[in-house]
Design an enzyme around this catalytic site. Structure first.
Site, PDB file in Angstrom:
ATOM      1  N   ARG A   8       0.826  -1.215   0.000  1.00 39.81           N
ATOM      2  CA  ARG A   8       0.000   0.000   0.000  1.00 39.81           C
ATOM      3  C   ARG A   8       0.857   1.260   0.000  1.00 39.81           C
ATOM      4  NH1 ARG A   8      -5.267  -1.445   3.845  1.00 39.81           N
ATOM      5  NH2 ARG A   8      -6.499  -2.261   2.133  1.00 39.81           N
ATOM      6  N   LYS A  53     -12.284 -12.538   8.044  1.00 38.14           N
ATOM      7  CA  LYS A  53     -13.250 -11.504   8.433  1.00 38.14           C
ATOM      8  C   LYS A  53     -14.647 -11.954   8.034  1.00 38.14           C
ATOM      9  CE  LYS A  53     -10.921  -6.952   8.308  1.00 38.14           C
ATOM     10  NZ  LYS A  53     -10.809  -5.744   7.456  1.00 38.14           N
ATOM     11  N   GLY A  99     -12.511  -4.214   1.555  1.00 35.30           N
ATOM     12  CA  GLY A  99     -13.955  -3.957   1.550  1.00 35.30           C
ATOM     13  C   GLY A  99     -14.381  -3.155   0.332  1.00 35.30           C
ATOM     14  N   GLY A 150      -6.051  -6.820   1.300  1.00 30.22           N
ATOM     15  CA  GLY A 150      -4.723  -6.813   1.912  1.00 30.22           C
ATOM     16  C   GLY A 150      -4.143  -8.219   2.008  1.00 30.22           C
TER      17      GLY A 150
HETATM   18  C1  3PG Z   1      -8.757  -1.630   4.628  1.00 30.04           C
HETATM   19  O1  3PG Z   1      -7.794  -1.986   5.306  1.00 30.04           O
HETATM   20  O2  3PG Z   1      -9.502  -2.440   4.036  1.00 30.04           O
HETATM   21  C2  3PG Z   1      -9.010  -0.174   4.435  1.00 30.04           C
HETATM   22  O3  3PG Z   1      -7.928   0.555   4.887  1.00 30.04           O
HETATM   23  C3  3PG Z   1     -10.286   0.241   5.124  1.00 30.04           C
HETATM   24  O4  3PG Z   1     -10.197  -0.017   6.490  1.00 30.04           O
HETATM   25  P1  3PG Z   1     -11.555  -0.155   7.325  1.00 30.04           P
HETATM   26  O5  3PG Z   1     -12.184  -1.427   6.876  1.00 30.04           O
HETATM   27  O6  3PG Z   1     -11.143  -0.176   8.767  1.00 30.04           O
HETATM   28  O7  3PG Z   1     -12.425   1.031   6.999  1.00 30.04           O
HETATM   29 MG    MG Z   2      -9.402  -4.637   5.155  1.00 26.33          MG
END
Ligand code: 3PG
Ligand code: MG
Length: 397
Positions: A37, A197, A377, A354
């Site tokens: 990133r 998740k 997401g 990620g």
């Molecule tokens: C991620 O890591 O997917 C983005 O940085 C968004 O993070 P979040 O899901 O905590 O909003």
């Molecule tokens: Mg994430």
């Protein structure tokens, strides 16, 4: 594709440029363990810097409830400065007098990183007063955080309404690549969704089954679906309170004509560590004291079989605990099979997330896929065709 203002349209020299980036990078022992990133946002930072703008970076880290050292962006500074090859001045707040002073003191072309925007509740609330406080330290706003664009937060959305707003180079590349791969995908489409998740993705899966032809589910969330089918998953990661939702998703899939593919066998172990004793078992035979840590060879074969029928693959999340060998086997095997077909033009393969980026790098195939997005997401919501607030706010009005 509707037009966005890009850096080509911006007059950057001498300007204070608030640049929203995604520095939500994985850490191990206080060090950045995957800098993808960070690398992705370098072109935008360098371009603004070279054109004489003051680069004021805004980012979140983790999901803090108020200020806490564990989620301080200070720990990302060394990796960022190293990647950039240029010093980065850290300011331990993202609004207020200290920021104003630091920005005023910076020379054109210098780079500042402000502390975690989520240390203020106003960020996630997209509170207009907080938006104004952020905007007070900038002349222009550049959003280069596609991966946070599914959040309608002050730093990802609100700012675009109060300052002249532009898409950064990575945002621009991401929008172009994803729209080519996904706006009207070649069918059939196979979606692979895995990872741990579970609760955050179950809802998304419900929409996805209406869009894709085959949905292969892996990782922790597959256990929830298996449990919903009455399979004993032992002490595997599983959200037993979500089995009703998993059943609903199966119903929706059936109604939409989407095939759901669940693991039929698994690598099961008693301990969560590298190279423990483990067994390869049909999913129905996992013992009460065992946990599923990867999909088994028959499950992998099922997915690979589908690859020869589909024209598009969208992938988010690994099949198993890929950071612990040998539980990377399913992910790596499928990744190689997808990559080989993408490379020879037999299918379009877009992967995001990620963990997924880390898994594709680990499998050595990141360069062979059509596109690899660092968004998690946001990638999934894009994949479903949902408008992303951070992207919408950048459209030329
Ligand atoms: C991620 O890591 O997917 C983005 O940085 C968004 O993070 P979040 O899901 O905590 O909003
Ligand atoms: Mg994430």
């Amino acid at each position: 594709m509707p037009a966005f203002r890009t850096l080509d349209d911006a007059d950057l020299a001498g300007k204070r440029v608030l640049v929203r980036v995604d520095l939500n990078v994985p850490m191990e022992d206080g060090k950045v363990s995957d800098a993808t990133r960070i690398e992705r946002v370098l072109p935008t930072i360098r371009e603004i810097s070279e054109k004489g703008g003051k680069v004021v970076l805004l980012a979140h880290f983790g999901r803090p409830k108020g200020r806490d050292d564990k989620n301080s962006l200070r720990q990302v500074v060394p990796a960022l400065a190293h990647a950039l090859g240029q010093p980065v001045t850290f300011v331990d707040d993202c609004i207020g007098e200290d920021v104003a002073r630091a920005v005023a003191a910076a020379k054109n072309g210098e780079v500042l990183l402000l502390e975690n925007t989520r240390f203020h509740v106003g960020d996630e609330k997209n509170d207009p007063e907080f938006v104004r406080a952020l905007a007070a330290n900038g002349d222009l706003y550049v959003n280069d955080a596609f991966s946070a664009a599914h959040r309608a937060h002050a730093s990802t959305e609100g700012l675009a309404h109060v300052l002249p707003a532009y898409a950064g180079r990575t945002m621009q590349a991401e929008l172009e690549a994803l729209s080519a791969g996904l706006d009207s995908p070649a069918r059939p489409v196979l979606a692979i969704v895995g990872g741990a998740k579970v609760s955050t993705k179950l809802e998304l899966l419900g929409n996805l089954v209406k869009k894709v032809d085959i949905l292969a589910i892996g990782g922790g969330m597959a256990n929830t679906f298996l449990a919903a089918r009455g399979v004993n998953v032992g002490k595997s990661l599983c959200e037993h309170d979500l089995v009703a939702i998993a059943r609903e998703i199966e119903e929706k899939a059936k109604a939409a004509g989407c095939e759901i593919l669940l693991p039929v066998d698994a690598l099961a172990a008693r301990e969560f560590k590298a190279h423990p004793g483990y067994r390869v078992v049909p999913v129905g035979e996992v013992a009460d004291d065992e946990m599923i840590l990867d999909a088994g060879p028959l499950s992998v074969a099922e997915v690979v079989l589908r690859l020869d029928k589909v024209k598009t693959v969208v992938w988010n999340g690994p099949f198993g605990a890929f950071e612990l060998p040998p539980f990377d086997t399913a992910t790596v095997t499928v990744a190689k099979a997808v990559a080989q077909r993408a490379k020879t033009g037999r299918l379009v393969a877009v992967a995001g997330g990620g963990d997924t980026v880390a898994a594709m790098n680990h499998a050595g195939v990141a360069d062979d896929l059509t596109y690899v997005s660092t968004a998690g997401g946001a990638f999934l919501e894009w994949m479903e065709g949902k408008p992303l607030p951070g992207v919408e706010a950048l459209r030329k009005g």
